[in-house]
Write a protein that holds these residues in place. Structure first.
Motif, PDB file in Angstrom:
ATOM      1  N   GLU A  33       2.659   1.966  -0.638  1.00  0.00           N
ATOM      2  CA  GLU A  33       2.647   1.655   0.797  1.00  0.00           C
ATOM      3  C   GLU A  33       3.554   2.618   1.562  1.00  0.00           C
ATOM      4  OE1 GLU A  33       3.365  -2.434   2.038  1.00  0.00           O
ATOM      5  OE2 GLU A  33       4.578  -1.718   3.695  1.00  0.00           O
ATOM      6  N   GLU A  34       4.610   3.062   0.890  1.00  0.00           N
ATOM      7  CA  GLU A  34       5.664   3.833   1.591  1.00  0.00           C
ATOM      8  C   GLU A  34       5.435   5.341   1.548  1.00  0.00           C
ATOM      9  OE1 GLU A  34       7.310   2.105   3.456  1.00  0.00           O
ATOM     10  OE2 GLU A  34       6.880   0.188   2.535  1.00  0.00           O
ATOM     11  N   ASP A  91       3.021  -2.037  -3.512  1.00  0.00           N
ATOM     12  CA  ASP A  91       3.779  -2.342  -2.307  1.00  0.00           C
ATOM     13  C   ASP A  91       5.194  -2.590  -2.818  1.00  0.00           C
ATOM     14  OD1 ASP A  91       3.613  -4.956   0.254  1.00  0.00           O
ATOM     15  OD2 ASP A  91       5.038  -3.346  -0.136  1.00  0.00           O
ATOM     16  N   LEU A 132       8.086  -3.141  -1.588  1.00  0.00           N
ATOM     17  CA  LEU A 132       8.839  -4.259  -1.044  1.00  0.00           C
ATOM     18  C   LEU A 132       7.956  -4.937  -0.015  1.00  0.00           C
ATOM     19  CD1 LEU A 132      11.095  -5.791   0.755  1.00  0.00           C
ATOM     20  CD2 LEU A 132      11.554  -5.472  -1.664  1.00  0.00           C
TER      21      LEU A 132
END
Ligand code: FBP
Ligand code: MG
Ligand code: MG
Length: 332
Positions: free
Chosen positions: A80-81, A99, A101
Motif C-alpha cells: 500500500e505504501e 497493507d 499498517l
C-alpha cells in the motif's frame, strides 16, 4: 519457527516466508507497545500513492517487512505504501501483497490496528503476479495489534487463529475461526457517508435503522472502528456484516478499500471461514484489479447477510427510494 504449527501442505519457501512475516508482525506489535516512549508513531510522513496521509508507523512497518523479506523466496513485493511493485529477489518464486499498517487513523488513539497480507506464486513479471483473481492466493492473513497480538491465517484449508505468546515470542495455534455465525444483528458501515451512498445501500441500512418498527421486525446494532482488520476479526468471531460501498464523493466512485492488499486477502479468509465477500453483487475473489492501488466496493461477513445486500440492487427504483413504510415486507 515463530508460527508453531501450520496444518496441511505448506512447502519450505512458503513456510519460511510466513515465519518472516509473522516475526515482523511481532516486532511491529512491540514497537506499538512502546509508541510515544521511543518515538511518535502517529507523526505525519506525507501521503501515499492512493492519497492517504502516511503516518510514521505506516512507513516503519513497510520498511520492516520489505527489508526482512529481501533476498528470500519473495520475488515481488506489492505494498500500500509503495507506488509500484518492487522486486526483492529476482531468484524468488513468490509474490507478496501487503497493507503494512491497516487502520492508520487509529494509531494515536490506542485502538487496534493491523497488517494484512497475501502470497501468490510469482509469474515471470511483476504486474501479472499481483493483478489477478484473489482465488489464486496460496495464503492470506492478518495480524491484529490489540490487547492481544493475534495472527489469523489461511493456507486454503480453513481459517486459523494464533495468539502471540508474550513469554516465548511464538504464535501459538489456538484453534479455527468460523464457521462465521449467521444470526448476528451487527452491521459495520461509516454512517456519516449516508447521503453519498447508492440507493440500494441506503435502503439496506434504512431497514436496519428502522429495527423493530421497520420491515425486519427486530433491532440491530452498529459498529464502526475504522480499522478493517478489527472489523474483520469481530465478524470472524461473532458474525455480522461490513460494508464500504462506492459513494458519490470524488475519488470514492469505487469505495475506499483497495482490492489487491486489503479486500482480496480479507475475502480469502472470510470465504475460508464460511462467509462471503463481494463488491455488493459479485465475489471479490473472482475479480481482477486494473491497477495496484485500485479500489473496490467491499461487503463481507455472514453469508446470508452478504447475499441479502445483493437483493437490494434488484429492487425496483420506487422500492429503494420510498420510505421503508411503503417498501415490500419480503426483505429479511
Ligand atoms: O476513515 P473511513 O472512511 O471510515 O475508512 C476507514 C477504513 O479505512 C482504513 O483505515 C484504510 O486502511 P489504511 O488505514 O491502511 O489506509 C480501513 O482500515 C478502514 O476500514
Ligand atoms: Mg488498510
Ligand atoms: Mg495501511
Amino acid at each position: 519457527m515463530i508460527i508453531d504449527q501450520i496444518p496441511g501442505q505448506v512447502d519450505g519457501e512458503l513456510r519460511q516466508t510466513l515465519d518472516t512475516v509473522a516475526s515482523v508482525c511481532a516486532q511491529v506489535a512491540q514497537r506499538i507497545r512502546r509508541g510515544g516512549i521511543d518515538e511518535n508513531l502517529g507523526a505525519a510522513r506525507g501521503t501515499n500513492t492512493d492519497g492517504d496521509s502516511q503516518k510514521a508507523l505506516d512507513v516503519i512497518a513497510d520498511e520492516s517487512f520489505a527489508s526482512a523479506l529481501r533476498g528470500g523466496p519473495v520475488r515481488y513485493y506489492a505494498s500500500e505504501e509503495v507506488e509500484d511493485v518492487v522486486e526483492l529477489n529476482p531468484a524468488g518464486s513468490l509474490a507478496l501483497v501487503i497493507d503494512p499498517l491497516d487502520g492508520s487513523s487509529n494509531i494515536d488513539t490506542n485502538v487496534s490496528v493491523g497488517t494484512i497480507f497475501g502470497i501468490y506464486q510469482a509469474k515471470d513479471e511483476p504486474v501479472g503476479s499481483v493483478l489477478r483473481p484473489g482465488r489464486e492466493l496460496l495464503t492470506a492473513g492478518y495480524a491484529i495489534y490489540g490487547p492481544q497480538c493475534v495472527l489469523v491465517l489461511s493456507v486454503g484449508d480453513g481459517t486459523l487463529k494464533y495468539v502471540l505468546d508474550p513469554d516465548t515470542g511464538v504464535f501459538r495455534l489456538v484453534g479455527p475461526m468460523g464457521p462465521i455465525p449467521e444470526e448476528s444483528t451487527e452491521y459495520a458501515i461509516n454512517a456519516s457517508n449516508y447521503r453519498h451512498w447508492p440507493a440500494p445501500i441506503r435502503a439496506y441500512i434504512d431497514d436496519r435503522v428502522a429495527g423493530a418498527e421497520g420491515p425486519l421486525g427486530h433491532d440491530f446494532n452498529m459498529r464502526w472502528i475504522a480499522s478493517l482488520v478489527a472489523e474483520t476479526h469481530r465478524i470472524l468471531t461473532r458474525g455480522g456484516i461490513f460494508l464500504y460501498p462506492s459513494d458519490a464523493r470524488k475519488g470514492y466512485e469505487r469505495g475506499r478499500l483497495r482490492m489487491v492488499y486489503e479486500c482480496a486477502p480479507i475475502a480469502f479468509l472470510i470465504e475460508q471461514a464460511g462467509g462471503r465477500a463481494t463488491d455488493g453483487l459479485d465475489p471479490i475473489l473472482d475479480a481482477t484489479a486494473d491497477a495496484l492501488h485500485a479500489r473496490t466496493p467491499f461487503v463481507f461477513g455472514s453469508a446470508n447477510k452478504v447475499g441479502r445486500v445483493a437483493t437490494y440492487f434488484d429492487l425496483p427504483e420506487e422500492e429503494t427510494s420510498a420510505l421503508f413504510g411503503k417498501r415490500g415486507l419480503f426483505r429479511g
